[in-house]
Design an enzyme around this catalytic site. Sequence first.
Site, PDB file in Angstrom:
ATOM      1  N   LYS A 281       0.808  -1.210   0.000  1.00  0.00           N
ATOM      2  CA  LYS A 281       0.000   0.000   0.000  1.00  0.00           C
ATOM      3  C   LYS A 281       0.850   1.273   0.000  1.00  0.00           C
ATOM      4  O   LYS A 281       0.547   2.233  -0.708  1.00  0.00           O
ATOM      5  CB  LYS A 281      -0.957  -0.026   1.190  1.00  0.00           C
ATOM      6  CG  LYS A 281      -2.031  -1.105   1.073  1.00  0.00           C
ATOM      7  CD  LYS A 281      -2.906  -1.208   2.295  1.00  0.00           C
ATOM      8  CE  LYS A 281      -3.855  -0.033   2.401  1.00  0.00           C
ATOM      9  NZ  LYS A 281      -4.817   0.033   1.298  1.00  0.00           N
TER      10      LYS A 281
ATOM     11  N   GLY B 188      -8.036   2.368  -2.915  1.00  0.00           N
ATOM     12  CA  GLY B 188      -7.913   3.143  -1.687  1.00  0.00           C
ATOM     13  C   GLY B 188      -6.563   3.835  -1.570  1.00  0.00           C
ATOM     14  O   GLY B 188      -6.471   4.978  -1.106  1.00  0.00           O
ATOM     15  N   ASP B 189      -5.497   3.141  -1.989  1.00  0.00           N
ATOM     16  CA  ASP B 189      -4.159   3.732  -1.980  1.00  0.00           C
ATOM     17  C   ASP B 189      -4.102   4.929  -2.926  1.00  0.00           C
ATOM     18  O   ASP B 189      -3.479   5.955  -2.632  1.00  0.00           O
ATOM     19  CB  ASP B 189      -3.121   2.709  -2.416  1.00  0.00           C
ATOM     20  CG  ASP B 189      -3.205   1.418  -1.623  1.00  0.00           C
ATOM     21  OD1 ASP B 189      -3.664   1.460  -0.464  1.00  0.00           O
ATOM     22  OD2 ASP B 189      -2.830   0.371  -2.168  1.00  0.00           O
ATOM     23  N   THR B 190      -4.757   4.778  -4.072  1.00  0.00           N
ATOM     24  CA  THR B 190      -4.795   5.864  -5.050  1.00  0.00           C
ATOM     25  C   THR B 190      -5.513   7.076  -4.479  1.00  0.00           C
ATOM     26  O   THR B 190      -5.047   8.220  -4.622  1.00  0.00           O
ATOM     27  CB  THR B 190      -5.499   5.396  -6.331  1.00  0.00           C
ATOM     28  OG1 THR B 190      -4.801   4.279  -6.875  1.00  0.00           O
ATOM     29  CG2 THR B 190      -5.553   6.518  -7.365  1.00  0.00           C
TER      30      THR B 190
END
Length: 310
Positions: free
Chosen positions: A38, A252-254
């Site tokens: 992540k 979500g990381d983006t």
Amino acid sequence: MIYTLTLNPAIDLFIETEHLKKDIVNRTKSYDVQANGKGVNVSLILKALGIDNIAMGIGAGFTLRYIVDYLNDHDIATDFLYTPGITRINVFTRVLEGNNEYKLVNPGPYVNTITIDKLMKKIKNIKASDFLIISGSFAQGISPIILNKIAQSACINGFNLVVDTSYSEVMQILKHHPFLIKPDEEEIMSWFNLSDKPDLMGFCDLCLELIKRGAQRVLLSLGSKGALYVDPDKVLFGNAAKGKVINTACSGDTMLGTFIAGIIKGQKISFNLQNSIAAGSSTAFRAGLTDFSDIAELKKQIEIEKLGGN
């Protein structure tokens, strides 16, 4: 400087196949191999948006060397500690027949206390006003209690701590006033020991409770429904864009990487939230991380609604 911290990096193998049947050879339609973890994803997103950063972490073997080379090829500086073993390889399979996704996530190598102590020495050298973004799970041997030690260092040194991990120990560091917490629905429900999923306003209340307990900001991922942003002064909701979902592993990381980049650039929160949700949706609609080419179009589907605050 912006630092990302990945304590259980991975190489991710993304597979697309027409079907997945037992006891036969299943020929795949396509595959892609990506350096992952992540924090690694957040580093890549930040760099794509023009934000220099240093990717930190712990890993092992030829698979970590691949990840480091991949980051360096994208002009991202790295500061990883090596431990015995092999960094994990995860498998994400999209089966077109039935449109299902299967996620096989492996444990990482065991990390000894000597390596953990070396990591803490590096963290204690992070300076005031820098950012440290901790994302993802921790490898074997790394106790979630380390979050409290890192949060204490953030208080002492004055750097901005961003936390995106599922461990319940996140609740214990709120007293140290982390800059931003980014849970998803399942994580925030787990932290408050909830079995029944709240409605939107219920999630708002949970985010506000995190603020009350010390978090400066909360960015809550609501998956296909969008995201909430909460701070002491405002509560904002943005819906997600619609499209064909290919890969949910990195969206979500983006969103987090895009949101931190927006903060660093001084963007208005509502504009930043809209951008970040669009970027997360874009990643979900492709095999890898977004290249931001479709963000303008996706943003047309996303409306930011004020649910509370000034």
